[in-house]
Design an enzyme around this catalytic site. Structure first.
Site, PDB file in Angstrom:
ATOM      1  CB  SER A   6      70.330  53.483  -8.634  1.00 48.30           C
ATOM      2  OG  SER A   6      69.260  53.822  -7.760  1.00 48.30           O
ATOM      3  CG  HIS A  29      69.064  49.871 -10.712  1.00 48.65           C
ATOM      4  ND1 HIS A  29      69.157  48.500 -10.844  1.00 48.65           N
ATOM      5  CD2 HIS A  29      68.824  50.091  -9.400  1.00 48.65           C
ATOM      6  CE1 HIS A  29      68.988  47.931  -9.661  1.00 48.65           C
ATOM      7  NE2 HIS A  29      68.774  48.884  -8.755  1.00 48.65           N
ATOM      8  CG  ASP A  31      66.750  51.049  -6.556  1.00 49.93           C
ATOM      9  OD1 ASP A  31      67.074  49.844  -6.578  1.00 49.93           O
ATOM     10  OD2 ASP A  31      67.534  51.975  -6.838  1.00 49.93           O
ATOM     11  CG  MET A  33      62.691  50.320  -2.227  1.00 50.01           C
ATOM     12  SD  MET A  33      63.778  51.189  -1.095  1.00 50.01           S
ATOM     13  CE  MET A  33      65.248  51.358  -2.139  1.00 50.01           C
ATOM     14  CG  HIS A  62      66.597  46.171  -7.298  1.00 54.76           C
ATOM     15  ND1 HIS A  62      67.585  46.746  -6.521  1.00 54.76           N
ATOM     16  CD2 HIS A  62      66.312  44.971  -6.717  1.00 54.76           C
ATOM     17  CE1 HIS A  62      67.861  45.936  -5.509  1.00 54.76           C
ATOM     18  NE2 HIS A  62      67.109  44.859  -5.608  1.00 54.76           N
ATOM     19  CG  MET A  64      64.816  45.962  -3.148  1.00 51.86           C
ATOM     20  SD  MET A  64      65.816  47.440  -2.948  1.00 51.86           S
ATOM     21  CE  MET A  64      65.369  48.296  -4.445  1.00 51.86           C
ATOM     22  CG  MET A 133      70.927  43.335  -2.924  1.00 49.67           C
ATOM     23  SD  MET A 133      70.667  44.776  -3.959  1.00 49.67           S
ATOM     24  CE  MET A 133      70.925  46.129  -2.811  1.00 49.67           C
ATOM     25  N   GLY A 138      67.401  48.938   0.631  1.00 49.74           N
ATOM     26  CA  GLY A 138      66.454  49.851   1.265  1.00 49.74           C
ATOM     27  C   GLY A 138      66.780  51.320   1.080  1.00 49.74           C
ATOM     28  N   GLY A 141      73.208  55.457  -0.872  1.00 51.54           N
ATOM     29  CA  GLY A 141      74.239  56.156  -0.111  1.00 51.54           C
ATOM     30  C   GLY A 141      74.854  55.377   1.035  1.00 51.54           C
ATOM     31  CG  ASP A 171      71.812  47.905  -6.312  1.00 49.80           C
ATOM     32  OD1 ASP A 171      72.262  49.036  -6.054  1.00 49.80           O
ATOM     33  OD2 ASP A 171      70.589  47.648  -6.365  1.00 49.80           O
ATOM     34  N   GLY A 172      74.910  48.693  -4.648  1.00 50.68           N
ATOM     35  CA  GLY A 172      75.057  49.194  -3.290  1.00 50.68           C
ATOM     36  C   GLY A 172      76.469  49.662  -3.005  1.00 50.68           C
ATOM     37  N   GLY A 173      76.629  50.976  -2.848  1.00 54.20           N
ATOM     38  CA  GLY A 173      77.942  51.524  -2.510  1.00 54.20           C
ATOM     39  C   GLY A 173      78.971  51.423  -3.624  1.00 54.20           C
ATOM     40  N   GLY A 193      74.198  54.658  -7.675  1.00 57.06           N
ATOM     41  CA  GLY A 193      73.198  55.694  -7.433  1.00 57.06           C
ATOM     42  C   GLY A 193      73.850  56.997  -7.014  1.00 57.06           C
ATOM     43  CB  SER A 194      75.035  58.252  -3.732  1.00 55.65           C
ATOM     44  OG  SER A 194      75.689  57.076  -3.366  1.00 55.65           O
TER      45      SER A 194
HETATM   46  C1  DX5 Z   1      69.462  50.119  -2.482  1.00 53.71           C
HETATM   47  C2  DX5 Z   1      69.137  50.160  -3.931  1.00 53.71           C
HETATM   48  C3  DX5 Z   1      70.223  50.706  -4.754  1.00 53.71           C
HETATM   49  C4  DX5 Z   1      70.624  52.116  -4.417  1.00 53.71           C
HETATM   50  C5  DX5 Z   1      72.078  52.222  -4.682  1.00 53.71           C
HETATM   51  O1  DX5 Z   1      68.600  49.291  -1.809  1.00 53.71           O
HETATM   52  O2  DX5 Z   1      68.846  48.878  -4.429  1.00 53.71           O
HETATM   53  O3  DX5 Z   1      69.976  50.574  -6.142  1.00 53.71           O
HETATM   54  O4  DX5 Z   1      69.969  53.098  -5.168  1.00 53.71           O
HETATM   55  O5  DX5 Z   1      72.513  53.450  -4.238  1.00 53.71           O
HETATM   56  P1  DX5 Z   1      74.060  53.714  -3.969  1.00 53.71           P
HETATM   57  O6  DX5 Z   1      74.786  53.501  -5.258  1.00 53.71           O
HETATM   58  O7  DX5 Z   1      74.086  55.124  -3.501  1.00 53.71           O
HETATM   59  O8  DX5 Z   1      74.499  52.742  -2.915  1.00 53.71           O
HETATM   60 ZN    ZN Z   2      68.761  48.701  -6.647  1.00 55.60          ZN
END
Ligand code: DX5
Ligand code: ZN
Length: 219
Positions: A6, A29, A31, A33, A62, A64, A133, A138, A141, A171-173, A193-194
């Site tokens: 991401s 990926h 995001d 929003m 993605h 959102m 998810m 949103g 990190g 996706d997420g953490g 992502g992070s």
């Molecule tokens: C959050 C996004 C993710 C986000 C993941 O709503 O959909 O794609 O970038 O970031 P990490 O991997 O840091 O949780």
């Molecule tokens: Zn995402």
């Protein structure tokens, strides 16, 4: 095992250079929003169109956003190879998935942590990917939510029952600490992502995540 970094926590002023740091990424990926479906605002189709021209990796958008029925097709036109809409926001998910496929993209449906997969079993053949998810969408990190693991397992079982080649993305953490749990539960496509863009060498982290997931799956 597909790794889809991401770019949410990458340098938005240098997206092409950030994409070049992860040459073996299966998709980028992105995001999207809208500050309504989630309390954050990022980027839209023009930025995806620019990156699609500047980066060799295919783009996994993605969304959102509210009303994906109206907005998702323009992300295919912008060059996204895969488009994920949230089922909580879609008015007619079957029609939308068919429209995305007809335009030539992979159609994918995302579920927030509190949304169950079971009501959507009959929709699965209409999809190329399901995104579970593992944080509330949103922000990057956030801490991985282990409470989503049983749903990943149940989704894997439903996808195996349906057959075909529907990918299961998380996706997420997702990090080297949590990716094994996701892979063991049945995920095969991982957003990070992070973990990737916070690493000294994002490209090496992509390969480390891939190896870690593959090893967990082999058990
Ligand atoms: C959050 C996004 C993710 C986000 C993941 O709503 O959909 O794609 O970038 O970031 P990490 O991997 O840091 O949780
Ligand atoms: Zn995402």
């Amino acid at each position: 095992m597909r790794i889809t970094p991401s770019l949410l926590n990458a340098d938005f002023a240098n997206l092409a250079a950030e994409a070049a740091k992860v040459p073996t990424a299966d998709f980028l990926h992105m995001d999207v929003m809208d500050n309504h479906f989630v309390p954050n605002l990022t980027l839209g189709a023009p930025v995806i169109e620019a990156l699609a021209k500047a980066a060799p990796q295919p783009i996994d958008a993605h969304l959102m956003i509210e009303d994906p029925d109206r907005w998702a097709p323009q992300f295919v036109e912008a060059g996204a190879s895969s488009v994920t809409f949230h089922v909580e926001a879609a008015h007619a998910p079957v029609r939308l998935a068919r429209e995305l496929r007809a335009l030539g993209a992979r159609a994918s449906m995302a579920l927030k942590p509190a949304t169950p997969i079971e009501p959507y079993e009959d929709l699965l053949p209409e999809l190329d990917m399901v995104l579970i998810m593992t944080v509330e969408p949103g922000f990057g990190g956030q801490k991985f939510l282990d409470l989503c693991l049983p749903k990943i397992r149940r989704t894997r079982a439903l996808l195996d029952k349906v057959g075909g080649d529907i990918w299961l993305q998380v996706d997420g953490g997702v990090s080297v600490e949590t990716i094994e749990r996701c892979a063991e539960a049945g995920a095969d496509t991982f957003v990070a992502g992070s973990a990737v863009y916070g690493a000294d060498d994002p490209g090496a982290m992509v390969e480390r995540l891939r190896r870690t997931a593959a090893a967990a799956c082999a058990h």
